[in-house]
Design a protein around this motif. Structure first.
Motif, short mmCIF file in Angstrom:
data_model
loop_
_atom_site.label_atom_id
_atom_site.label_comp_id
_atom_site.label_asym_id
_atom_site.label_seq_id
_atom_site.Cartn_x
_atom_site.Cartn_y
_atom_site.Cartn_z
N ARG A 150 -11.99 -0.15 11.17
CA ARG A 150 -11.72 1.09 10.43
C ARG A 150 -11.21 0.77 9.02
O ARG A 150 -11.60 1.42 8.05
CB ARG A 150 -10.68 1.90 11.21
CG ARG A 150 -10.31 3.21 10.61
CD ARG A 150 -9.38 3.96 11.53
NE ARG A 150 -8.07 3.30 11.61
CZ ARG A 150 -7.10 3.69 12.43
NH1 ARG A 150 -7.28 4.71 13.24
NH2 ARG A 150 -5.95 3.06 12.44
N ALA A 151 -10.35 -0.25 8.93
CA ALA A 151 -9.84 -0.63 7.62
C ALA A 151 -10.94 -1.29 6.79
O ALA A 151 -11.04 -1.06 5.58
CB ALA A 151 -8.64 -1.57 7.77
N LEU A 196 -13.75 0.72 4.51
CA LEU A 196 -13.52 1.18 3.13
C LEU A 196 -13.67 0.04 2.12
O LEU A 196 -13.44 0.24 0.94
CB LEU A 196 -12.13 1.80 3.01
CG LEU A 196 -12.00 3.19 3.62
CD1 LEU A 196 -10.54 3.60 3.70
CD2 LEU A 196 -12.78 4.21 2.81
N GLY A 208 -12.24 6.70 7.41
CA GLY A 208 -11.82 6.56 6.03
C GLY A 208 -12.66 7.40 5.09
O GLY A 208 -12.18 7.84 4.04
N ARG A 247 -4.35 2.70 -1.68
CA ARG A 247 -4.59 2.46 -0.26
C ARG A 247 -6.05 2.16 0.02
O ARG A 247 -6.39 1.61 1.07
CB ARG A 247 -4.09 3.66 0.56
CG ARG A 247 -2.58 3.72 0.55
CD ARG A 247 -2.05 5.02 1.09
NE ARG A 247 -0.61 5.11 0.84
CZ ARG A 247 0.04 6.25 0.73
NH1 ARG A 247 -0.60 7.39 0.84
NH2 ARG A 247 1.34 6.25 0.51
N ARG A 248 -6.96 2.55 -0.90
CA ARG A 248 -8.36 2.15 -0.73
C ARG A 248 -8.52 0.68 -1.10
O ARG A 248 -9.37 -0.02 -0.56
CB ARG A 248 -9.26 2.98 -1.65
CG ARG A 248 -9.15 4.45 -1.37
CD ARG A 248 -10.40 5.00 -0.77
NE ARG A 248 -10.13 6.35 -0.31
CZ ARG A 248 -10.49 7.44 -0.99
NH1 ARG A 248 -11.21 7.32 -2.08
NH2 ARG A 248 -10.18 8.62 -0.54
N ASN A 271 0.82 -1.22 0.00
CA ASN A 271 0.00 0.00 0.00
C ASN A 271 0.86 1.27 0.00
O ASN A 271 0.43 2.33 0.40
CB ASN A 271 -1.02 0.01 1.14
CG ASN A 271 -0.37 0.17 2.50
OD1 ASN A 271 0.83 -0.04 2.63
ND2 ASN A 271 -1.14 0.54 3.48
N ASN A 295 -11.57 11.78 4.13
CA ASN A 295 -11.39 11.98 2.70
C ASN A 295 -12.45 12.90 2.12
O ASN A 295 -12.61 13.00 0.91
CB ASN A 295 -11.41 10.64 1.98
CG ASN A 295 -10.16 9.85 2.28
OD1 ASN A 295 -9.06 10.37 2.16
ND2 ASN A 295 -10.31 8.61 2.68
N ILE A 330 -3.37 7.14 -3.24
CA ILE A 330 -4.62 7.22 -2.50
C ILE A 330 -5.57 6.11 -2.97
O ILE A 330 -6.23 5.45 -2.16
CB ILE A 330 -5.23 8.62 -2.65
CG1 ILE A 330 -4.35 9.60 -1.86
CG2 ILE A 330 -6.66 8.66 -2.16
CD1 ILE A 330 -4.73 11.04 -2.02
N MET A 374 -4.75 -1.44 5.76
CA MET A 374 -3.62 -1.92 6.56
C MET A 374 -3.93 -1.86 8.05
O MET A 374 -4.56 -0.93 8.54
CB MET A 374 -2.38 -1.09 6.27
CG MET A 374 -1.14 -1.61 6.95
SD MET A 374 0.33 -1.01 6.15
CE MET A 374 1.41 -2.39 6.30
#
Lengths: 258, 288
Positions: free
Chosen positions: A167-168, A171, A114, A89-90, A58, A118, A86, A94
């Motif tokens: 949280r990860a 997304l 997330g 990473r979506r 990522n 953004n 960006i 991680m």
């Protein structure tokens, strides 16, 4: 490799080398295909390059300009080294070694971070739904549903780590990268997270760096063994733990070095 | 052997007593200052002191002759200090924080080295020279002493303090926080503005409070920029008073000597309160 397996590949390393200092590669010419909806464990002694390889996926290395990555890394056929970080990473979420919820945010805000960070403004209902779904996914909903407005840092270490996973997940990444996610946790919290990962397999693909060989044996479908930057062996976990091809793998798994 | 041990123990004890004694000596001036200022200053501290402007020498002379307290107060100084410190904060906080962010983000860049060096130099410039520079930058072109000029000179003095505290605070944040933000696909801008700076808010606020308390007592640059005024003045382009300027004016007027102590007491109390507030925030952050 036949066409069906080819379709099943979500993450592809193609001759990837990473160096911290020019001329010295911390990861050397790694080529590997990661199958969809599997858990792949990366093992190896400290300093073998396993975290370095994971963090390349990522593009975390871009924080540190002296690190160079060569070769190709493909997610769903997209060359991530040539894509906007960006977007990358979506696709690849991680989870870090130490739980790192945002200290100024509530549990609710952490899960939805997330989006909110953004600048994506969802209707409240949709946000509520995402928060509930993700917290349920990580088995945290029943524990925190009455204190969603409390700061995430009030939770225990294991709960914080599950919050970070939620949280990860919010997304909806294709790949979840985990860098020794349980090394800072006690055995009970570790167990909960391991169960959780196995349950998440049908939603996404997990690549997990771990020092803990029994953890790799318990939860992973495939294992990589790295040593001094080389990918020594990459096979199904069962094969690797029962009948490894390489002598170094066998010695490491038997605790003779590392 | 036994004897040697005794001597060593004695030496240890003597050393410890010496350390205590010197520490106590170091505290003497502080205590002496506070005691003196309180003893001499409390008499004039009444309601009028906060609501009236500074007295003229004539008013003070009459009051003294009849044996009563000097009338009037320091309202013009209080409002002036408020305006100028406000201007200084508005200028120095955004610039200082941005600089601090840059320094903590690019600690090794050549430009960072330059900024750090310059900011240390600014800190070392005698405040009277800062006043001279601002005099030539603002007072001369505008043709008048002003609160604006005073505020700018205080801003220059505050800037290095804000830069330093911002850099130090941001450096203390774990790098995992930044990585967590980036790993969620955040832009660099939102990582800084929405994650790092809010997480550092307590420390930044403390730094700003300390910087304000530090420049609040500055007198020399204000003499050359704000000049002083006997009126409560809200016009930033007109000469304006400030608490330390009033102290200086009172000092120069034999009839107003009693006012020195009470205005010093007020300034001291404000500065000490700001410092205590800053400390309280730091302690709260540590325990939280």
């Amino acid at each position: 490799m036949d066409a069906e397996t080819q379709n099943n590949i979500i993450l592809k390393f193609d001759d990837v080398s990473i160096s911290y200092t020019p001329g010295v590669n911390a990861v050397k010419n790694v080529t590997a295909d990661i199958r969809k909806n599997s858990i792949t464990a990366i093992m190896g002694p400290s300093g073998c390059g396993k975290s370095t390889l994971l963090r390349a996926v990522n593009r975390m290395h871009e924080l540190y300009p002296h690190i160079t990555t060569t070769g190709k890394i493909l997610i769903n056929g997209i060359d991530i080294l040539k894509t906007d970080p960006i977007k990358v990473r979506r696709m690849a979420g991680m989870v870090f070694q130490r739980p790192n919820p945002f200290p100024t945010m509530s549990i609710y805000q952490n899960v939805i971070a997330g989006y909110s960070l953004n600048g994506i403004n969802l209707p409240k209902q949709e946000k509520d739904a995402i928060v509930e779904e993700c917290l349920r996914n990580v088995g945290l909903w029943d524990e925190v549903k009455d204190s969603l407005n409390k700061k995430g840092t009030f939770l225990s270490g294991g709960q914080q780590q599950r919050l970070c996973i939620a949280r990860a997940l919010a997304l909806k990444p294709d790949v979840l990268l985990m860098d020794e996610p349980t090394s800072a946790l006690d055995p009970i919290a570790t167990n909960r997270i391991e169960d959780l990962l196995v349950g998440l397999k049908d939603q996404l693909t997990i690549v997990i760096v771990t020092h803990n060989m029994s953890q790799a044996a318990r939860i992973s479908d495939y294992s990589m063994f790295m040593y001094l930057g080389d990918l020594v062996e990459f096979d199904s976990t069962q094969k690797m733990f029962t009948n490894p091809n390489d002598k170094r793998t066998e010695e490491y798994l038997n605790g003779r070095f590392g | 052997m036994e004897n040697k041990l005794k001597i060593r123990k004695f030496k240890d004890k003597a050393f410890f007593i010496a350390v205590c004694a010197f520490s106590a000596l170091a505290a003497v001036p502080l205590v002496a200052i506070i005691v003196k200022v309180v003893m001499k200053g409390y008499k004039q501290l009444n309601m009028d002191f906060f609501t009236e402007t500074s007295p003229t020498t004539f008013e003070a002379m009459i009051a003294k002759a009849s044996g009563s307290l000097i009338p009037g107060g320091v309202l013009n100084g209080l409002t002036g200090t408020l305006i100028m410190v406000g201007i200084a904060a508005v200028i120095s906080i955004p610039f200082g924080i941005m600089c601090g962010v840059y320094l903590s983000e690019k600690p090794k860049a050549a430009f960072s080295g330059l900024i750090r060096f310059l900011s240390e130099l600014i800190q070392g410039i005698p405040s009277i020279i800062v006043g001279m520079i601002v005099y030539s930058w603002i007072v001369l072109p505008l043709g008048s002493y002003s609160a604006l000029a005073g505020g700018v000179s205080l801003a220059i003095m505050m800037l290095p303090l804000v830069i330093r505290s911002t850099e130090e605070t941001l450096k203390m944040l774990p790098s995992s926080l930044k990585e967590a933000g980036l790993a969620l696909g955040c832009s660099y801008k939102s990582v800084i503005l929405k994650i790092l700076l809010p997480s550092a808010a307590g420390g930044l606020f403390t730094g700003v409070l300390l910087a304000i308390s530090r420049v609040m007592g500055e007198t020399a640059p204000l003499m050359l920029t704000a000049l002083g005024s006997t009126l409560v003045n809200w016009d930033v382009t007109a000469p304006t008073s400030a608490l330390p300027l009033l102290i200086w004016e009172f000092y120069n007027d034999p009839n107003l000597v009693d006012m020195i102590w009470s205005s010093s007491l007020l300034l001291l109390v404000i500065v000490l309160l700001l410092n205590l507030a800053a400390k309280a925030i730091v302690n709260k952050r540590r325990t939280a």
